[in-house]
Design a protein around this motif. Structure first.
Motif, PDB file in Angstrom:
ATOM      1  N   TRP A 457      40.653   4.807  23.859  1.00 42.20           N
ATOM      2  CA  TRP A 457      41.552   4.705  25.039  1.00 42.20           C
ATOM      3  C   TRP A 457      42.832   3.877  24.544  1.00 42.20           C
ATOM      4  CZ3 TRP A 457      40.163   6.381  29.900  1.00 42.20           C
ATOM      5  CH2 TRP A 457      41.375   5.833  30.851  1.00 42.20           C
ATOM      6  N   LYS A 458      42.634   2.889  23.629  1.00 44.04           N
ATOM      7  CA  LYS A 458      43.661   2.192  23.141  1.00 44.04           C
ATOM      8  C   LYS A 458      44.815   2.840  22.570  1.00 44.04           C
ATOM      9  CE  LYS A 458      45.151  -2.013  20.465  1.00 44.04           C
ATOM     10  NZ  LYS A 458      45.767  -2.554  21.502  1.00 44.04           N
ATOM     11  N   TYR A 459      44.247   3.542  21.628  1.00 45.22           N
ATOM     12  CA  TYR A 459      45.456   4.477  20.790  1.00 45.22           C
ATOM     13  C   TYR A 459      45.637   5.928  21.282  1.00 45.22           C
ATOM     14  CZ  TYR A 459      44.691   0.623  17.620  1.00 45.22           C
ATOM     15  OH  TYR A 459      44.339  -0.660  17.002  1.00 45.22           O
ATOM     16  N   GLY A 460      44.971   6.522  22.167  1.00 42.50           N
ATOM     17  CA  GLY A 460      45.221   7.887  22.535  1.00 42.50           C
ATOM     18  C   GLY A 460      45.537   8.011  24.199  1.00 42.50           C
ATOM     19  N   ARG A 462      45.927   4.765  26.461  1.00 36.02           N
ATOM     20  CA  ARG A 462      46.563   4.015  27.154  1.00 36.02           C
ATOM     21  C   ARG A 462      48.096   3.980  26.975  1.00 36.02           C
ATOM     22  NH1 ARG A 462      45.348  -2.536  26.981  1.00 36.02           N
ATOM     23  NH2 ARG A 462      46.681  -3.045  28.744  1.00 36.02           N
ATOM     24  N   PRO A 463      48.454   4.439  25.714  1.00 40.05           N
ATOM     25  CA  PRO A 463      50.067   4.550  25.511  1.00 40.05           C
ATOM     26  C   PRO A 463      50.673   5.705  26.243  1.00 40.05           C
ATOM     27  CG  PRO A 463      48.768   4.680  23.492  1.00 40.05           C
ATOM     28  CD  PRO A 463      47.674   4.873  24.485  1.00 40.05           C
ATOM     29  N   MET A 464      49.773   6.569  27.138  1.00 35.43           N
ATOM     30  CA  MET A 464      50.524   7.367  28.256  1.00 35.43           C
ATOM     31  C   MET A 464      50.979   6.552  29.323  1.00 35.43           C
ATOM     32  SD  MET A 464      47.660  10.339  28.063  1.00 35.43           S
ATOM     33  CE  MET A 464      46.927  11.412  26.602  1.00 35.43           C
ATOM     34  N   GLY A 465      50.557   5.486  29.730  1.00 38.69           N
ATOM     35  CA  GLY A 465      51.208   4.611  30.966  1.00 38.69           C
ATOM     36  C   GLY A 465      50.666   4.943  31.914  1.00 38.69           C
ATOM     37  N   GLY A 466      51.385   4.339  32.825  1.00 35.15           N
ATOM     38  CA  GLY A 466      50.920   4.768  34.384  1.00 35.15           C
ATOM     39  C   GLY A 466      49.338   4.219  34.632  1.00 35.15           C
ATOM     40  N   LEU A 467      48.795   4.897  35.738  1.00 35.27           N
ATOM     41  CA  LEU A 467      47.379   4.490  35.764  1.00 35.27           C
ATOM     42  C   LEU A 467      46.536   4.482  34.850  1.00 35.27           C
ATOM     43  CD1 LEU A 467      47.130   6.583  38.958  1.00 35.27           C
ATOM     44  CD2 LEU A 467      47.551   4.307  39.013  1.00 35.27           C
ATOM     45  N   LEU A 468      46.692   4.895  33.774  1.00 33.66           N
ATOM     46  CA  LEU A 468      45.974   5.027  32.398  1.00 33.66           C
ATOM     47  C   LEU A 468      46.154   3.775  31.396  1.00 33.66           C
ATOM     48  CD1 LEU A 468      46.240   8.562  31.116  1.00 33.66           C
ATOM     49  CD2 LEU A 468      44.354   7.664  32.523  1.00 33.66           C
ATOM     50  N   ASP A 469      47.199   2.898  31.883  1.00 30.57           N
ATOM     51  CA  ASP A 469      47.477   1.542  31.208  1.00 30.57           C
ATOM     52  C   ASP A 469      46.602   0.462  31.638  1.00 30.57           C
ATOM     53  OD1 ASP A 469      48.605  -0.106  29.441  1.00 30.57           O
ATOM     54  OD2 ASP A 469      50.512  -0.530  30.845  1.00 30.57           O
ATOM     55  N   ILE A 470      45.487   0.729  31.498  1.00 29.48           N
ATOM     56  CA  ILE A 470      44.566  -0.384  31.594  1.00 29.48           C
ATOM     57  C   ILE A 470      43.771  -0.933  30.295  1.00 29.48           C
ATOM     58  CG2 ILE A 470      44.106   0.302  33.899  1.00 29.48           C
ATOM     59  CD1 ILE A 470      41.320   1.717  33.207  1.00 29.48           C
ATOM     60  N   TYR A 471      43.067  -1.947  30.223  1.00 32.76           N
ATOM     61  CA  TYR A 471      42.410  -2.618  29.433  1.00 32.76           C
ATOM     62  C   TYR A 471      41.320  -1.689  28.682  1.00 32.76           C
ATOM     63  CZ  TYR A 471      39.906  -6.219  26.582  1.00 32.76           C
ATOM     64  OH  TYR A 471      39.596  -6.965  25.514  1.00 32.76           O
ATOM     65  N   GLU A 472      41.189  -1.374  27.477  1.00 30.03           N
ATOM     66  CA  GLU A 472      40.259  -0.591  27.089  1.00 30.03           C
ATOM     67  C   GLU A 472      38.894  -0.805  27.246  1.00 30.03           C
ATOM     68  OE1 GLU A 472      42.213  -2.857  23.614  1.00 30.03           O
ATOM     69  OE2 GLU A 472      42.980  -1.746  25.686  1.00 30.03           O
ATOM     70  N   LEU A 473      38.595  -2.215  27.411  1.00 33.95           N
ATOM     71  CA  LEU A 473      37.160  -2.609  27.787  1.00 33.95           C
ATOM     72  C   LEU A 473      36.404  -1.933  28.787  1.00 33.95           C
ATOM     73  CD1 LEU A 473      34.703  -4.234  27.152  1.00 33.95           C
ATOM     74  CD2 LEU A 473      35.739  -6.163  27.912  1.00 33.95           C
TER      75      LEU A 473
END
Length: 510
Positions: A457-460, A462-473
């Motif tokens: 999630w952090k490296y693959g 989350r960098p896409m941004g938008g709704l996917l930009d959330i804390y990986e935990l």
């Protein structure tokens, strides 16, 4: 070096000598690995509470959290603090007593050993994977502490960051290696007091220097979105930012991390009298709420001090140095203020050391106990076990020193390691303690899925941004729970002996 710097340095050295003295004091108490790693389950309620929270808060309490509030206002800092406060309370309320009873019932002294004995995993797959997880995430976590110490000394005395970091790391390693768990817990208790003093002094001095409380409030109100929990302040543009509901939920997810923190769970396992955990919970929760609230306030006060011209403006990369800068300013007012500044800066050391020592112990126990002895079946005498444990502390510390050789953001490093433990261990701990149907295959897959998803999630993603930009935990925690439950249901039920142990623990009231 001027007289002011000498007084600060002497104060810090006295503090460090005291901490090493604690290690020497308890070095003779370690007659077995159970003493070295769990203190013989002898912790009192106050030491349990304060050492657990001091080892939890780490350097990000006095550096990372104020730095975030200084730059962008209250949203990220406050929502993070709320999530952690709720997580602290629930962890003490739900997990503490149950894992104390369960670990004593199955004679487990480390978290990986708890997993293997809980599920009667004779092959020690669970303890091996758990030990690997601990080493993978504790090395950067420990490195963040060394990083903070290096930043502190390089800022104060103009020495090379690498040299300052290495000296600090060596001190931490020495007293941890000597004294083991009791030394770490006792020093953490003392360090929590030093941290509290540092926070209080900085707040009152900062308010006075900024021109009073009204000046602090006026400055914060003048910055668009700075005090708005759904906006925040964009320092680059001088305008209000945006902090939407999804981001808030993501930030609150910090609280989930508590259920999987090995160094905190070990405190629960080590308490002498489970009946006193209620007192520990109250003390811990109150201290956490107050300390994090004050840390956020320091960031706001620091911004006001900069606006008033009392401090120079700090860049985004230097914002975590705000308490260091305030302490330096205090030291310019005479001999006694210089000593007080030394105590404040010792507070930063305390925050760092209280976490690093616990992490070193947890990581070393994973290697020497869970990998060397349990997984590979190498039987060692108690004396040799302690020697191996101490050597392992040194080796892991050296790796962390190498990791920390370049200065970086304390908050960023801690957030990643926190997510790793929270996702890999949190769901497994909760299901192991409260779901009888959970089995070793579910725990194994859940642990792996949670740890891997943090990286994915952090490296693959989350960098896409938008709704996917959330804390990986948050996504990793949910994936781990789902994996544990699904795999447990698809595979065989636990043995009757495993279920009996579960029922015995569930029936315990005190």
């Amino acid at each position: 070096m001027d007289s002011r710097s000498v007084l600060i340095l002497v104060t810090i050295i006295v503090y460090l000598i005291g901490v090493v003295g604690i290690g020497v004091r308890f070095s003779k108490s370690n007659r077995s690995t159970g003493d070295f790693y769990l203190g013989g389950r002898k912790l009192g309620p106050l030491v349990t509470a304060m050492s657990a929270e001091a080892s939890d808060m780490s350097s990000w309490l006095l550096m990372g959290l104020p730095g975030v509030a200084l730059l962008s206002g209250v949203p990220e800092a406050v929502w993070t603090a709320i999530g952690l406060a709720v997580g602290t309370y629930l962890n003490w309320l739900i997990v503490a007593k149950r894992i104390r009873h369960y670990s004593a019932r199955i004679d487990a002294t480390t978290i990986p050993e708890f997993f293997s004995k809980r599920y009667h995993d004779q092959q020690h797959f669970l303890s091996l994977i758990a030990a690997i997880v601990i080493v993978v995430f504790f090395v950067p976590y420990t490195a963040s502490g060394f990083n903070a110490c290096g930043t502190l000394f390089s800022s104060l005395f103009g020495v090379d960051y690498l040299t300052a970091m290495l000296i600090s790391a060596i001190v931490i390693t020495v007293y941890t290696t000597l004294g083991g768990f009791l030394a770490a817990s006792t020093s953490d208790f003392v360090q929590s007091i030093v941290m509290t003093i540092a926070l209080i002094v900085v707040v009152f001095f900062g308010i006075s220097t900024a021109g009073g409380w009204s000046a602090v409030v006026s400055n914060a109100q003048s910055l668009p979105g700075y005090l708005n929990l759904t906006q925040g302040y964009d320092a680059a543009t001088g305008t209000a930012a945006s902090y939407n509901a999804l981001t808030i939920v993501s930030t609150l997810a910090w609280g989930l991390g508590y259920f999987g923190m090995p160094h905190i769970l070990l405190r629960f396992m080590a308490v002498k009298d489970p009946k006193k955990l209620t007192l520990s919970r109250r003390v811990a929760t109150v201290w956490v709420v107050i300390s994090m609230g004050v840390a956020v306030l320091i960031g706001i006060i620091g911004n006001a001090m900069i606006s008033a011209g009392a401090l120079e403006a700090l860049s985004s990369s230097d914002s975590q140095r705000i308490i260091i800068k305030i302490a330096e300013l205090i030291s310019t007012h005479g001999v006694l203020p210089a000593i007080v500044a030394g105590v404040i800066l010792s507070g930063i050391m305390a925050a760092t050391m209280s976490t690093a020592d616990s992490q070193l112990l947890a990581a070393s126990s994973s290697v020497s106990q869970d990998i060397v002895q349990d997984t590979f079946g190498i039987k060692l005498s108690d004396k040799m076990s302690i020697i191996i444990a101490r050597c392992t502390v040194v080796v892991i510390a050296v790796i962390a020193m190498i990791w920390a050789r370049n200065e970086g953001s304390v908050f960023t490093i801690v957030s990643f390691a926190w997510a790793g433990f929270g996702a890999a261990f949190g769901p497994v701990v909760l299901l192991a303690l409260f779901w009888k149907r959970s089995n070793k295959w579910g725990a194994l897959v859940g642990m792996i899925a949670g740890g891997v998803m943090v990286f994915v999630w952090k490296y693959g993603v989350r960098p896409m941004g938008g709704l996917l930009d959330i804390y990986e935990l948050l996504p990793a925690f949910l994936v781990a729970i789902a994996a544990d439950v699904i795999v447990s249901l698809l595979t065989g039920e636990p043995d009757a002996s495993v279920e009996k142990e579960f029922d015995d623990v569930a029936a315990m009231k005190d």
